[in-house]
Design a protein around this motif. Structure first.
Motif, mmCIF file in Angstrom:
data_model
loop_
_atom_site.group_PDB
_atom_site.id
_atom_site.type_symbol
_atom_site.label_atom_id
_atom_site.label_comp_id
_atom_site.label_asym_id
_atom_site.label_seq_id
_atom_site.Cartn_x
_atom_site.Cartn_y
_atom_site.Cartn_z
ATOM 1 N N ARG A 25 0.609 -0.951 0.345
ATOM 2 C CA ARG A 25 0.014 -0.098 0.018
ATOM 3 C C ARG A 25 0.937 0.929 0.028
ATOM 4 N NH1 ARG A 25 -4.520 -0.580 4.842
ATOM 5 N NH2 ARG A 25 -4.842 1.461 3.825
ATOM 6 N N ASP A 26 0.101 2.140 -0.610
ATOM 7 C CA ASP A 26 1.353 3.643 -0.861
ATOM 8 C C ASP A 26 -0.061 4.096 0.102
ATOM 9 O OD1 ASP A 26 1.337 6.260 -0.896
ATOM 10 O OD2 ASP A 26 2.822 5.643 -3.120
ATOM 11 N N ASN A 27 -0.096 5.259 1.064
ATOM 12 C CA ASN A 27 -0.746 5.254 1.849
ATOM 13 C C ASN A 27 -0.805 6.610 1.262
ATOM 14 O OD1 ASN A 27 -1.640 3.683 3.664
ATOM 15 N ND2 ASN A 27 -0.205 3.717 4.701
ATOM 16 N N ALA A 28 0.489 7.476 0.788
ATOM 17 C CA ALA A 28 0.507 9.068 0.403
ATOM 18 C C ALA A 28 -0.246 9.299 -0.698
ATOM 19 C CB ALA A 28 1.978 9.309 -0.123
ATOM 20 N N LYS A 29 -0.763 7.991 -1.531
ATOM 21 C CA LYS A 29 -1.124 8.128 -2.954
ATOM 22 C C LYS A 29 -2.980 7.540 -3.066
ATOM 23 C CE LYS A 29 2.415 7.760 -6.059
ATOM 24 N NZ LYS A 29 3.575 6.724 -7.157
ATOM 25 N N ASN A 30 -3.168 6.881 -1.905
ATOM 26 C CA ASN A 30 -4.520 6.113 -1.192
ATOM 27 C C ASN A 30 -4.712 5.209 -2.185
ATOM 28 O OD1 ASN A 30 -5.429 8.052 0.742
ATOM 29 N ND2 ASN A 30 -7.070 8.480 -0.571
ATOM 30 N N THR A 31 -3.470 3.987 -2.470
ATOM 31 C CA THR A 31 -3.718 2.818 -3.494
ATOM 32 C C THR A 31 -2.836 1.558 -2.463
ATOM 33 O OG1 THR A 31 -2.884 4.601 -4.769
ATOM 34 C CG2 THR A 31 -2.896 2.455 -5.931
ATOM 35 N N VAL A 32 -3.916 0.185 -3.094
ATOM 36 C CA VAL A 32 -2.760 -0.837 -2.582
ATOM 37 C C VAL A 32 -2.885 -1.163 -4.275
ATOM 38 C CG1 VAL A 32 -5.215 -1.864 -2.669
ATOM 39 C CG2 VAL A 32 -3.568 -2.473 -1.687
ATOM 40 N N TYR A 33 -1.766 -2.051 -3.779
ATOM 41 C CA TYR A 33 -1.274 -2.498 -5.295
ATOM 42 C C TYR A 33 -1.638 -4.245 -5.014
ATOM 43 C CZ TYR A 33 0.092 1.402 -6.221
ATOM 44 O OH TYR A 33 0.432 2.773 -5.635
ATOM 45 N N LEU A 34 -1.304 -4.507 -6.096
ATOM 46 C CA LEU A 34 -1.699 -6.839 -6.242
ATOM 47 C C LEU A 34 -0.308 -6.894 -7.194
ATOM 48 C CD1 LEU A 34 -2.038 -9.335 -4.472
ATOM 49 C CD2 LEU A 34 -4.005 -10.141 -6.363
ATOM 50 N N GLN A 35 0.314 -7.328 -6.653
ATOM 51 C CA GLN A 35 1.853 -7.896 -8.111
ATOM 52 C C GLN A 35 1.855 -9.494 -7.864
ATOM 53 O OE1 GLN A 35 3.719 -6.043 -9.337
ATOM 54 N NE2 GLN A 35 3.982 -7.901 -10.862
ATOM 55 N N MET A 36 1.464 -10.036 -9.139
ATOM 56 C CA MET A 36 0.960 -11.274 -9.433
ATOM 57 C C MET A 36 1.948 -11.966 -10.103
ATOM 58 S SD MET A 36 -3.409 -11.358 -9.553
ATOM 59 C CE MET A 36 -3.213 -10.574 -10.832
ATOM 60 N N ASN A 37 2.810 -12.466 -9.879
ATOM 61 C CA ASN A 37 3.762 -13.088 -10.426
ATOM 62 C C ASN A 37 3.511 -14.853 -10.913
ATOM 63 O OD1 ASN A 37 5.255 -10.944 -10.692
ATOM 64 N ND2 ASN A 37 6.168 -11.224 -8.862
ATOM 65 N N SER A 38 3.953 -15.309 -11.377
ATOM 66 C CA SER A 38 4.114 -16.738 -11.905
ATOM 67 C C SER A 38 2.209 -17.049 -11.639
ATOM 68 C CB SER A 38 4.727 -17.908 -10.595
ATOM 69 O OG SER A 38 6.596 -16.874 -10.440
ATOM 70 N N LEU A 39 1.973 -16.759 -12.844
ATOM 71 C CA LEU A 39 0.388 -16.475 -12.464
ATOM 72 C C LEU A 39 0.124 -18.247 -13.223
ATOM 73 C CD1 LEU A 39 -0.617 -13.296 -13.253
ATOM 74 C CD2 LEU A 39 -1.580 -14.293 -11.715
ATOM 75 N N LYS A 40 -1.079 -18.609 -12.570
ATOM 76 C CA LYS A 40 -1.476 -19.934 -12.911
ATOM 77 C C LYS A 40 -2.666 -19.995 -13.802
ATOM 78 C CE LYS A 40 1.297 -21.969 -9.611
ATOM 79 N NZ LYS A 40 1.150 -22.347 -7.683
ATOM 80 N N PRO A 41 -2.938 -20.682 -14.788
ATOM 81 C CA PRO A 41 -4.424 -20.994 -15.306
ATOM 82 C C PRO A 41 -5.248 -20.624 -14.469
ATOM 83 C CG PRO A 41 -3.262 -22.080 -16.022
ATOM 84 C CD PRO A 41 -2.520 -21.622 -15.728
ATOM 85 N N GLU A 42 -5.059 -21.362 -12.574
ATOM 86 C CA GLU A 42 -6.086 -21.690 -11.557
ATOM 87 C C GLU A 42 -6.307 -19.655 -10.971
ATOM 88 O OE1 GLU A 42 -3.296 -23.810 -12.295
ATOM 89 O OE2 GLU A 42 -2.815 -24.431 -10.596
ATOM 90 N N ASP A 43 -5.559 -18.869 -11.564
ATOM 91 C CA ASP A 43 -5.733 -17.351 -10.940
ATOM 92 C C ASP A 43 -6.536 -16.685 -12.021
ATOM 93 O OD1 ASP A 43 -2.112 -18.108 -10.281
ATOM 94 O OD2 ASP A 43 -3.110 -17.927 -8.804
#
Length: 124
Positions: free
Chosen positions: A72-90
């Motif tokens: 999260r970046d509280n200064a930007k009011n933003t939350v992130y989700l970095q997703m690596n090694s993605l699978k079809p079940e994602d």
């Protein structure tokens, strides 16, 4: 009232990466626990990850540990989700959620505010 707007979804091949963003309205973003949930077709909505207010301590569902990172970046009011090694079940619609205060919960009913969701599709 808090409004949440997600972005960053799309189509990616297995093994690829995506970064989701969720921008929140309001002036007290730092006081909210922020979470990501997902729902695949024909399945129940499930918890993916959450991050605590201010200190930003993360917590993950077992199947995404080591592959996904919430921040999260509280200064930007933003939350992130970095997703690596993605699978079809994602593959699912990913939604961001918020609840004021520090909350340790994986139940979607415990979260007060929701975004509209963003589609993530992982091809094999």
């Amino acid at each position: 009232q808090v409004q949440l707007v997600e972005s960053g979804g799309g189509l990616v091949q297995a093994g690829g990466s995506l970064r989701l963003s969720c921008v929140a309205s309001g002036r007290t973003f730092s006081g909210y626990t922020m979470a990501w949930f997902r729902q695949a077709p024909g399945k129940e909505r499930e918890f993916v990850a959450r991050v605590t207010p201010s200190s930003g301590i993360p917590d993950y569902q077992g199947s995404v540990k080591g592959r996904f990172t919430i921040s999260r970046d509280n200064a930007k009011n933003t939350v992130y989700l970095q997703m690596n090694s993605l699978k079809p079940e994602d593959t699912a619609v990913y939604s961001c959620a918020a609840r004021y205060g520090s909350l340790f919960s994986v139940r979607f009913s415990d979260y007060t505010y929701w975004g509209q969701g963003t589609q993530v599709t992982v091809s094999s």
